[in-house]
Design an enzyme around this catalytic site. Structure first.
Site, PDB file in Angstrom:
ATOM      1  N   HIS A  49      40.764  39.917  48.478  1.00 38.66           N
ATOM      2  CA  HIS A  49      39.581  40.250  47.699  1.00 38.66           C
ATOM      3  C   HIS A  49      39.207  39.040  46.842  1.00 38.66           C
ATOM      4  O   HIS A  49      39.943  38.053  46.785  1.00 38.66           O
ATOM      5  CB  HIS A  49      39.837  41.478  46.814  1.00 38.66           C
ATOM      6  CG  HIS A  49      40.989  41.333  45.884  1.00 38.66           C
ATOM      7  ND1 HIS A  49      42.175  42.021  46.038  1.00 38.66           N
ATOM      8  CD2 HIS A  49      41.160  40.546  44.808  1.00 38.66           C
ATOM      9  CE1 HIS A  49      43.008  41.677  45.087  1.00 38.66           C
ATOM     10  NE2 HIS A  49      42.417  40.772  44.328  1.00 38.66           N
ATOM     11  N   ALA A  50      38.073  39.132  46.189  1.00 39.59           N
ATOM     12  CA  ALA A  50      37.655  38.126  45.211  1.00 39.59           C
ATOM     13  C   ALA A  50      37.275  38.871  43.930  1.00 39.59           C
ATOM     14  O   ALA A  50      37.194  40.104  43.921  1.00 39.59           O
ATOM     15  CB  ALA A  50      36.455  37.337  45.734  1.00 39.59           C
TER      16      ALA A  50
END
Ligand code: T46
Length: 139
Positions: A49-50
């Protein structure tokens, strides 16, 4: 893409080593949360994820692991192998943590409290987000 690694100063003497981390002195942001992961199962890839705004420093305080960073243009792999090194992970950066040794403890210092709304968990959405938000390969 520049990989930013911090080398912390160990205060060693004949008893062993001690590292102290202070916000704004050793860490470039206010530390609002600390979390750590351990007992990671073999073959597991975490992260994926970011974050839209969260900044973090990752420190493998015991054992080893690898971090894959991806800013949407470029990918880099960073080995974390020493308790005195910290990897800065900016916002808008896809991250994956993998190849954990059985004894690995990965500690994370974060610039904010936990907020699920700050996560981008879909890779295509991440690419769209970084391209729309003006990031470039200088990150
Ligand atoms: C990141 C990478 C490096 C909380 O309740 N509070 C927290 O502060 C965190 C980080 C997690 N959680 C809960 C949410 C999930 O139910 O713990 C569970 C595992 O979290 P997650 O699947 O997000 O863990 P990772 O290892 O994939 O990612 C974590 C951080 O979430 C993320 O911000 O950058 O480590």
């Amino acid at each position: 893409m520049q990989v930013v690694k911090y080398m912390f100063q160990p205060h060693g003497d004949n008893r062993g080593q001690l590292i102290a981390l202070e916000e704004f002195n050793d860490i470039p942001f206010r530390i609002r949360r600390v979390y750590y992961m351990y007992d990671t199962a073999e073959g597991v890839v975490r992260g994926k994820h970011a974050h839209k705004s969260l900044e973090q420093i990752l420190i493998c305080i015991h054992g080893t692991c690898k971090i894959r960073l991806d800013n949407g243009w470029e990918k880099k792999i960073v080995n974390l192998e020493k308790p005195y090194e910290g990897l800065y992970v900016a916002n808008n950066m896809w991250r994956e943590m993998y190849d954990f040794s059985p004894d690995a403890v990965l500690m994370v210092l974060a610039s904010d409290v936990y907020d699920e709304k700050d996560y981008i968990r879909d890779y295509d959405e991440f690419l769209k987000f970084v391209k729309e938000n003006g990031d470039n390969d200088e990150n």
